[in-house]
Each structure stands twice: as structure tokens, then as C-alpha cells.
Design an enzyme around this catalytic site. Sequence first.
Site, short mmCIF file in Angstrom:
data_model
loop_
_atom_site.label_atom_id
_atom_site.label_comp_id
_atom_site.label_asym_id
_atom_site.label_seq_id
_atom_site.Cartn_x
_atom_site.Cartn_y
_atom_site.Cartn_z
N HIS A 116 -40.42 -4.31 -34.67
CA HIS A 116 -41.08 -5.22 -33.74
C HIS A 116 -40.26 -5.37 -32.46
O HIS A 116 -40.79 -5.30 -31.35
CB HIS A 116 -41.29 -6.57 -34.41
CG HIS A 116 -41.84 -7.60 -33.49
ND1 HIS A 116 -43.17 -7.62 -33.15
CD2 HIS A 116 -41.25 -8.58 -32.79
CE1 HIS A 116 -43.36 -8.60 -32.28
NE2 HIS A 116 -42.21 -9.20 -32.04
N GLU A 117 -38.95 -5.56 -32.63
CA GLU A 117 -38.08 -5.78 -31.47
C GLU A 117 -38.04 -4.55 -30.56
O GLU A 117 -37.85 -4.67 -29.37
CB GLU A 117 -36.65 -6.11 -31.93
CG GLU A 117 -36.52 -7.40 -32.71
CD GLU A 117 -36.57 -8.64 -31.82
OE1 GLU A 117 -36.31 -8.51 -30.62
OE2 GLU A 117 -36.86 -9.73 -32.35
N LEU A 118 -38.17 -3.37 -31.16
CA LEU A 118 -38.16 -2.15 -30.35
C LEU A 118 -39.50 -1.93 -29.67
O LEU A 118 -39.57 -1.45 -28.54
CB LEU A 118 -37.81 -0.93 -31.21
CG LEU A 118 -36.37 -0.85 -31.72
CD1 LEU A 118 -36.21 0.31 -32.69
CD2 LEU A 118 -35.38 -0.69 -30.57
N ASN A 139 -22.77 -15.59 -24.25
CA ASN A 139 -23.75 -16.61 -24.63
C ASN A 139 -23.49 -17.91 -23.89
O ASN A 139 -24.43 -18.55 -23.39
CB ASN A 139 -23.69 -16.90 -26.14
CG ASN A 139 -24.47 -15.89 -26.95
OD1 ASN A 139 -25.21 -15.09 -26.39
ND2 ASN A 139 -24.31 -15.92 -28.26
N GLY A 189 -31.33 -11.26 -23.91
CA GLY A 189 -30.70 -11.38 -25.23
C GLY A 189 -31.38 -10.50 -26.27
O GLY A 189 -32.57 -10.21 -26.17
P1 ADP Z 1 -29.25 -13.84 -28.04
O1 ADP Z 1 -29.15 -12.40 -27.72
O2 ADP Z 1 -30.66 -14.34 -28.13
O3 ADP Z 1 -28.37 -14.69 -27.18
P2 ADP Z 1 -27.44 -14.46 -30.21
O4 ADP Z 1 -27.38 -13.95 -31.62
O5 ADP Z 1 -26.24 -14.22 -29.37
O6 ADP Z 1 -28.75 -13.90 -29.56
O7 ADP Z 1 -27.71 -16.02 -30.28
C1 ADP Z 1 -28.76 -16.51 -31.10
C2 ADP Z 1 -29.37 -17.77 -30.50
O8 ADP Z 1 -28.41 -18.84 -30.55
C3 ADP Z 1 -29.72 -17.65 -29.03
O9 ADP Z 1 -31.00 -17.08 -28.85
C4 ADP Z 1 -29.65 -19.11 -28.56
O10 ADP Z 1 -30.86 -19.76 -28.89
C5 ADP Z 1 -28.56 -19.70 -29.44
N1 ADP Z 1 -27.23 -19.76 -28.73
C6 ADP Z 1 -26.20 -18.91 -28.87
N2 ADP Z 1 -25.14 -19.29 -28.14
C7 ADP Z 1 -25.51 -20.44 -27.51
C8 ADP Z 1 -24.84 -21.34 -26.61
N3 ADP Z 1 -23.59 -21.13 -26.20
N4 ADP Z 1 -25.54 -22.42 -26.18
C9 ADP Z 1 -26.82 -22.64 -26.60
N5 ADP Z 1 -27.49 -21.83 -27.45
C10 ADP Z 1 -26.85 -20.74 -27.90
#
Ligand code: ADP
Length: 350
Positions: free
Chosen positions: A118-120, A235, A294
Site C-alpha cells: 500500500h505504501e509503495l 522528527n 515521512g
Molecule cells: P514519520 O516518517 O511519519 O515521521 P516515524 O516512525 O519517524 O514516522 O514517526 C511515527 C509518528 O510519530 C509520526 O508520524 C508522528 O506522528 C509521531 N512523531 C514522531 N516524532 C515526533 C515528534 N518529535 N513530535 C511529535 N510527533 C512525533
Amino acid sequence: MTEILDALLVGVLVLDEDDRPVLANAAVREMGLVRQRAGSTVDEAHTIVRTLAGQVRRSGVTRVVELDLPRITHGDPLGVNVRAVALDGGRVAIEATDVTEAHRVARVRRDFVANVSHELKTPVGALQLLAEALLDATDKDPAAAIRFAERIKHESSRLGRLVSELLELSRLQGAEPLPELEPVDVDKITAEVLDRTKTPASAKEIEVIFEGVRGLTVYGNENQLVTAVVNLVENAIAYSPESTRVTVTTSASEDGFVEIAVADQGIGIEPRDLDRIFERFYRADRARSRATGGTGLGLAIVKHISTNHGGWVTVTSTVGVGSTFTLRLPSRPPEGTLALPPSVEIGGAP
Ligand code: ADP
């Protein structure tokens, strides 16, 4: 004899010619393959077991089936592998093995493959549309063409990151042997992190600062540790408003761990999402994650890196105030590096 049979993890059951249990050990009862109806003291075999016994009795041929039985209480269905053999006098011997864990692993794998597909599919679909729009706009609307080309660039780099993070995750999950662990200079990690996050930080005028103890050493693999901290800082930048501050603090604990904490002044995370954000593809805010490019894999990678190193990662967060992710990593080699494989670590009673 009963004691011996009850000590076995495999379920053992013998039915007479009328499907009445004449021998049933503890495991087979625990699996719910032999039960007593409410108000009765007579043992009764599960309907499926009786059906199987009937077939085997009639044909004389041994049969093996694998089933998922819904549990009366809760949780995953009970996975059982049942083998039935015809004995003389119409009796049937049944052997049942609990395969719930194997079934659960297979289910997780299936879900993961579905998620990956799905993601791809999503960015590939977007790329196709954008390419068509670009072709259309080339002569008529050069400004739109540039916009489409930029979107193509954005989507394709997200796709590239998704693929490389998937590869990284599969490496971390044991597709390849763990790299050599060695002493790593924490200051070197932080310097590398600063270097790699400069571009996204300056784009949002976010200042990334380092505080805490200098000269610390952790025991691990430099590349992986840099990846983990870069993911946390990226992040922190992505989920913070412009002109805020991200602080990376290093400290040492007395019990032989080094902590690297990444704190932001960002949007924060709702308590209900906190437990789940380390799962692959889980995003608290899907729209924002897409907008920032992300993949939903960053934190899963961080978690794998920390556990592969004998450490762990924790998070505290307040919505609207900010989040702090803390990596705890051992500063010395783990004792007994050659741990026994998990299969022999079952210890006492099952
Ligand atoms: P993404 O590529 O979506 O950032 P991650 O696995 O790095 O995926 O993070 C998963 C989810 O955790 C993010 O989609 C976000 O909702 C939340 N998240 C991660 N780090 C933070 C942060 N520093 N502040 C707020 N939300 C965060």
C-alpha cells in the site's frame, strides 16, 4: 503416567469408539479441545476433534489439520496442529500442538507485506498522475509544469527513502548478521548528527543545540547509532513549528548506560498514540507525515537499533508543548555476548 502426560506441552487425547475421552492430558484441556459442559462432570471433546476422529475411524487413514480456534476469553485465536491416528477397537489417538505463536508471526508478516504494498502504491500512483500532468502542461503552462516537476521530485525522493528505510529495517531485523560492536565516541555521533540535519533545520530556522556531558563512550555500531539519533532529530524538526529549538542532551547513568535525549518544542503526541508510534507505518498525524515526506518507519528503525544494542528508547510528550525521546545505550559490552538462542530460554514451568 498421568504426571508424565501432564508434563508435556503437546496435547494428548484418546477417544473411544463413541468419541468419549478415555485419556486427556493437561495440555489438551488447556487448549480447550476437551471440556466439561456447564453443570456436567463428563468430559467432552471439541466438535472439530470429534469430526476429525470420525473421519479417521472410518477411513483408517491418519490425518493432520491445522486450525485457528476462536478463544472464549480473549486474545489471538488458538492455533493448533492436530494429528489423529486410528487405533484398534474404534479408538482414535489425537496429538495437538499449540502453534499460536507461529500463526501470529505469519499474520504480522502478511499485514506487513500488505502495508508495504500500500505504501509503495500511493507514491507510484502519484508519480504517474504527475508525469501525465507534466506532459500536458509542458507547452501550455510552463509555471504549472515546474510545479508538477517539483512534486515529482518530492514524491520520488520520498519513495527512495521508503525503499532504503525498508531495506534498513530488514537488515536490522536480522536479515544480516549484526555488525561488530565497538566503543563509539558519543561526541562523534552528535557532530555527525548536526552535520546531517543542518539542511532541514535551517529551512525552518530551528536551532539544534547540544548540551550535557562530553567525552562519553557507548558500545555499539557508529553508523547505526548516527542513523537512530538523526531519525530522532529529523522528527523533532519535522514536528515543530519554525524558529523553535531542538536540544540533544547526553548524560551517563551509574548503571553503565549513556542517555542521548532529543527534546523539541513541537506539536507533541497524544497519550493514546504514544505506545504505537514505534510500530512500523504508524503515524499520529497522517497528513502531516505525508507533507513532511515521512515514511512511518523512522521510529521503528530507532527502536530496532536500540534493542539490537541492548538498550531501549522511551518517549515523554505533552501536546502543544513538545516531546522528548531518550535513547539509552550500554557503555560497556554486554555480559555473555554469546547469548543462548531464545528457544532454550524457557526456564521453569511453561
Ligand atoms: P514519520 O516518517 O511519519 O515521521 P516515524 O516512525 O519517524 O514516522 O514517526 C511515527 C509518528 O510519530 C509520526 O508520524 C508522528 O506522528 C509521531 N512523531 C514522531 N516524532 C515526533 C515528534 N518529535 N513530535 C511529535 N510527533 C512525533
